[in-house]
Design a protein around this motif. Sequence first.
Motif, mmCIF file in Angstrom:
data_model
loop_
_atom_site.group_PDB
_atom_site.id
_atom_site.type_symbol
_atom_site.label_atom_id
_atom_site.label_comp_id
_atom_site.label_asym_id
_atom_site.label_seq_id
_atom_site.Cartn_x
_atom_site.Cartn_y
_atom_site.Cartn_z
ATOM 1 N N VAL A 182 0.988 -1.308 -0.085
ATOM 2 C CA VAL A 182 -0.087 0.087 -0.011
ATOM 3 C C VAL A 182 0.927 1.182 0.033
ATOM 4 O O VAL A 182 1.629 1.417 0.832
ATOM 5 C CB VAL A 182 -1.134 -0.127 1.047
ATOM 6 C CG1 VAL A 182 -1.815 1.293 1.269
ATOM 7 C CG2 VAL A 182 -1.858 -1.205 1.121
ATOM 8 N N THR A 183 0.640 1.939 -1.302
ATOM 9 C CA THR A 183 1.379 3.382 -1.153
ATOM 10 C C THR A 183 0.730 4.563 -0.496
ATOM 11 O O THR A 183 -0.637 4.552 -0.611
ATOM 12 C CB THR A 183 1.796 3.797 -2.528
ATOM 13 O OG1 THR A 183 2.559 2.768 -3.256
ATOM 14 C CG2 THR A 183 2.558 5.165 -2.605
ATOM 15 N N VAL A 184 1.130 5.134 0.796
ATOM 16 C CA VAL A 184 0.341 6.154 1.374
ATOM 17 C C VAL A 184 0.871 7.623 0.883
ATOM 18 O O VAL A 184 2.011 7.899 0.643
ATOM 19 C CB VAL A 184 0.681 5.881 2.866
ATOM 20 C CG1 VAL A 184 -0.229 6.889 3.639
ATOM 21 C CG2 VAL A 184 0.382 4.750 3.360
ATOM 22 N N LEU A 185 -0.222 8.246 0.412
ATOM 23 C CA LEU A 185 0.156 9.726 0.042
ATOM 24 C C LEU A 185 -0.591 10.662 1.031
ATOM 25 O O LEU A 185 -1.657 10.353 1.406
ATOM 26 C CB LEU A 185 -0.434 9.810 -1.487
ATOM 27 C CG LEU A 185 -0.157 8.840 -2.500
ATOM 28 C CD1 LEU A 185 -1.052 9.005 -3.902
ATOM 29 C CD2 LEU A 185 1.427 8.837 -2.714
ATOM 30 N N ASP A 186 -0.075 11.789 0.848
ATOM 31 C CA ASP A 186 -0.711 12.703 1.711
ATOM 32 C C ASP A 186 -1.568 13.586 0.811
ATOM 33 O O ASP A 186 -1.887 13.278 -0.353
ATOM 34 C CB ASP A 186 0.445 13.948 2.227
ATOM 35 C CG ASP A 186 1.045 14.528 1.330
ATOM 36 O OD1 ASP A 186 0.688 14.905 -0.053
ATOM 37 O OD2 ASP A 186 2.147 14.921 1.527
ATOM 38 N N ALA A 187 -2.451 14.543 1.264
ATOM 39 C CA ALA A 187 -3.341 15.332 0.629
ATOM 40 C C ALA A 187 -2.792 15.999 -0.617
ATOM 41 O O ALA A 187 -3.688 16.177 -1.421
ATOM 42 C CB ALA A 187 -4.126 16.213 1.709
ATOM 43 N N GLN A 188 -1.530 16.262 -0.508
ATOM 44 C CA GLN A 188 -1.078 16.986 -1.803
ATOM 45 C C GLN A 188 -0.240 15.914 -2.855
ATOM 46 O O GLN A 188 0.287 16.469 -3.823
ATOM 47 C CB GLN A 188 0.149 17.916 -1.592
ATOM 48 C CG GLN A 188 -0.360 19.289 -0.773
ATOM 49 C CD GLN A 188 -0.811 18.669 0.641
ATOM 50 O OE1 GLN A 188 -0.265 18.151 1.274
ATOM 51 N NE2 GLN A 188 -2.170 19.565 0.844
ATOM 52 N N LEU A 189 -0.799 14.676 -2.435
ATOM 53 C CA LEU A 189 -0.263 13.612 -3.187
ATOM 54 C C LEU A 189 1.275 13.062 -3.371
ATOM 55 O O LEU A 189 1.821 12.590 -4.225
ATOM 56 C CB LEU A 189 -0.639 13.520 -4.807
ATOM 57 C CG LEU A 189 -2.219 13.590 -4.920
ATOM 58 C CD1 LEU A 189 -2.565 13.623 -6.587
ATOM 59 C CD2 LEU A 189 -2.934 12.587 -4.072
ATOM 60 N N GLY A 190 1.837 13.541 -1.965
ATOM 61 C CA GLY A 190 2.932 13.269 -1.777
ATOM 62 C C GLY A 190 3.397 12.082 -1.202
ATOM 63 O O GLY A 190 2.293 11.653 -0.444
#
Length: 353
Positions: A182-190
């Motif tokens: 699972v790749t976790v991204l922040d709200a800015q898709l970083g």
Amino acid sequence: MQNRFFRRLAALAALPLLAAACDGDGPNTPRIAERLVLTVNSVENSLSLVPVDGGTGTQARAVGLGAQGTPVGVSARGAYAVVPLGTYPFAAVVNLRTGTLQTRVALPAQSGATGSDFVNDSIAVVANSGRNTVTPVNVLRGTAGAEVQVGTYPQAIVADGARVYVLNGNLVNFAPAGPGSVTVLDAQLGVVRTVQLSGVNPSAAAFVGNRLYVLNSGAFGANNGSLSVINLQTLAEESHHTGFGEFPSSIAASPGGELYVGIYGTGIVVWNPQTRTFRVPLTAPLTPGGSGIVAGLGFGPSGRLHTVNPGTCQTPGVMHRLTGDATVDRTVTVGICPFGIAFADVPEAEEED
């Protein structure tokens, strides 16, 4: 035809569940014009819009998505739904107020786009399974942003408002090459982190409290469906549970926090995260309408379970609505080969000055 259905399921399985928001009481909160439950009709390339409320006379409205594509998933928020079109490198944006196809947004070539979910009211993120990336789509402007690299064969996405979780199936020629991630991204898709899983072929997920429960479909014929539990504070897999049968493909959390898992050809099992045991086991699954064919499930705003049954994928499928004791209280005919479920609270249009 059933073999084609299974091949499509293996390549493009699962979709995220988006829970509908409730009406607010504030003066600036948009009023809800209509509550809908949606399903994608894969063979005929259409989206069925069904009122959540209403009795046995309720009928679905169909929105055509075009002549090309292999859609198997839908996400929705407010007045818009997004349907990745699979082999056709576009994402269809549907206006739920008007019940029409608003636009098709071009994705990178050979995207093989499958899963999607909304980050906010205007941006949805689409998984490009064929490119190991995700693409943000602005549903208001009808534009796509730059790709973000994730894991191998991303095929489903779920978001919780703060982060985006991309389920990487780790498939090669549609077969698992090893455990997924699972790749976790922040709200800015970083990219925040990649969580390695013990399970094979993660394809759907649901939130319960501060945990993300990832459903691993496994490999066809291996009877190795499983569940990975990710702690959302540590962003690590804290446990892994087997015994979920032959290729489970959909999962939803009930209002009480139990996990309902759809297993095509078997039915629905129910797992309790507190006791880590099955309340409804594989040996006695729920079979809506007397059938174990379940290609999507989800809980509506009032807590009732909705499921879809594609049948043979040669004639129109059906959507069932169930009561609290798992009795079907409504069946609505939808399109040919329905997959997945999403819910939308469609707001009234804002008045112009």
